[in-house]
Design a protein around this motif. Structure first.
Motif, PDB file in Angstrom:
ATOM      1  N   ALA A  90       0.811  -1.138   0.210  1.00  0.00           N
ATOM      2  CA  ALA A  90      -0.031   0.170  -0.097  1.00  0.00           C
ATOM      3  C   ALA A  90       0.802   1.256  -0.146  1.00  0.00           C
ATOM      4  O   ALA A  90       0.164   2.203  -0.190  1.00  0.00           O
ATOM      5  CB  ALA A  90      -0.907   0.096   1.126  1.00  0.00           C
ATOM      6  N   SER A  91       2.196   1.044   0.210  1.00  0.00           N
ATOM      7  CA  SER A  91       3.031   2.443   0.390  1.00  0.00           C
ATOM      8  C   SER A  91       3.084   3.064  -1.072  1.00  0.00           C
ATOM      9  O   SER A  91       2.926   2.370  -2.170  1.00  0.00           O
ATOM     10  CB  SER A  91       4.449   1.899   0.376  1.00  0.00           C
ATOM     11  N   PRO A  92       3.216   4.338  -1.161  1.00  0.00           N
ATOM     12  CA  PRO A  92       3.089   5.321  -2.299  1.00  0.00           C
ATOM     13  C   PRO A  92       4.222   4.818  -3.484  1.00  0.00           C
ATOM     14  O   PRO A  92       3.833   4.968  -4.828  1.00  0.00           O
ATOM     15  CB  PRO A  92       3.332   6.422  -1.821  1.00  0.00           C
ATOM     16  N   GLU A  93       5.196   4.290  -3.062  1.00  0.00           N
ATOM     17  CA  GLU A  93       6.213   3.949  -4.217  1.00  0.00           C
ATOM     18  C   GLU A  93       5.659   2.640  -4.799  1.00  0.00           C
ATOM     19  O   GLU A  93       6.139   2.291  -6.027  1.00  0.00           O
ATOM     20  CB  GLU A  93       7.536   3.777  -3.429  1.00  0.00           C
ATOM     21  N   VAL A  98       0.732  -1.924  -8.604  1.00  0.00           N
ATOM     22  CA  VAL A  98      -0.076  -3.476  -8.130  1.00  0.00           C
ATOM     23  C   VAL A  98      -1.320  -3.293  -9.016  1.00  0.00           C
ATOM     24  O   VAL A  98      -1.886  -2.360  -8.645  1.00  0.00           O
ATOM     25  CB  VAL A  98       0.033  -3.254  -6.531  1.00  0.00           C
ATOM     26  N   GLN A  99      -1.748  -4.424  -9.373  1.00  0.00           N
ATOM     27  CA  GLN A  99      -2.685  -4.574 -10.115  1.00  0.00           C
ATOM     28  C   GLN A  99      -4.016  -4.914  -9.008  1.00  0.00           C
ATOM     29  O   GLN A  99      -4.867  -4.369  -8.898  1.00  0.00           O
ATOM     30  CB  GLN A  99      -3.005  -5.579 -11.123  1.00  0.00           C
ATOM     31  N   SER A 100      -3.660  -5.773  -7.973  1.00  0.00           N
ATOM     32  CA  SER A 100      -4.646  -6.033  -6.911  1.00  0.00           C
ATOM     33  C   SER A 100      -3.799  -6.621  -5.911  1.00  0.00           C
ATOM     34  O   SER A 100      -2.689  -7.192  -6.063  1.00  0.00           O
ATOM     35  CB  SER A 100      -5.804  -6.915  -7.518  1.00  0.00           C
TER      36      SER A 100
END
Length: 264
Positions: A90-93, A98-100
């Motif tokens: 979930a990190s901004p980088e 990530v697709q899911s």
């Protein structure tokens, strides 16, 4: 579009299509025993991932890498999926690549303690009861950084879980802040004849281990969808709980707080 860009997209699509056609998916991971580990047994989360894919007739191969390289492989589309903490993906980088993300298993952060020292346990509902109790934590670890927010806690960092477990046994620390299964795993290895001596608290914090699918190598989410289907199947047919029971030492010993919401 230039030739290099076209070839890059074609390569990523080929990774996903080839994975489906060959009925084998490579899962990138790093070492985090007993959840994912490069050994004869691959760990709880790896076993759950393998069982979920197997339920939909897909085989898995696990590739263990240093954390940074695992993330790089995922974001560049060099692997279809990566296994790790849900917060990592979930990190901004990382999130844009990530697709899911699908939760595999929740984890409970708990305090282990010596039942001989505290036969009546603690008043876990009252954080003040933990003040001035020496609490063992792994040095430079997220759990320790989280507990540092409580100025009344007396934290004792150690370079290894092995060392912290031994400190708990000898009384140099009174509490050990660790993920429940990690603590159980070390105690069983180090003190196999004294496992009943050690107890653990309700979770003071929770997290999740998840499988993230690369936006580049699974752009349409085809493999992710098959995985979610398989995960639902092993929850329904009992395989999920059987795998957990292997790691907790029996179905009756499974920490209910470490179950997904739909199995509690």
């Amino acid at each position: 579009m230039n030739r290099i860009g076209f070839l890059g997209i074609a390569t990523c699509l080929l990774v996903a299509v080839s994975a489906i056609q060959a009925e084998t998916v490579t899962v990138a991971a790093f070492e985090f025993p007993p959840f994912y580990q490069d050994g004869p047994t691959k760990g709880l989360s790896c076993d759950l991932v393998a069982a979920a894919f197997e339920a939909v007739k897909v085989q898995t191969e696990f590739r263990f890498l240093p954390p940074g390289r695992m993330v790089q492989f995922l974001t560049k589309g060099e692997t279809v999926c990566g296994l790790g903490a849900q917060a990592l993906f979930a990190s901004p980088e990382i999130a844009p690549s990530v697709q899911s993300v699908t939760e595999i298993n929740p984890v409970s952060l708990v305090f282990f303690y010596d039942g001989q020292r505290f036969p009546n346990g603690f008043d876990w509902s009252n954080p003040a009861s933990l003040a001035n109790q020496p609490i063992g934590v792994l040095a430079n670890n997220g759990i320790g950084r989280s507990l540092e927010k409580n100025p009344g806690y007396s934290l004792v960092p150690n370079q290894s879980h092995d060392g912290t477990a031994r400190q708990l046994r000898t009384g140099r620390i009174y509490l050990w802040a660790v993920v429940d299964l990690t603590g159980l795993d070390y105690i069983r290895q180090l003190f196999p004849d004294e496992t009943s001596r050690f107890q653990y608290s309700p979770p003071f914090e929770r997290g999740s281990i998840a499988l993230a699918f690369s936006r580049k190598s699974d752009p349409d989410g085809l493999i992710a969808a098959r995985f979610r289907e398989g995960l639902a199947l092993i929850k329904k047919n009992g395989s999920y709980l059987r795998i957990l029971a292997e790691y907790y030492g029996g179905k009756e010993r499974i920490n209910r707080e470490s179950l997904p919401e739909d199995l509690r």
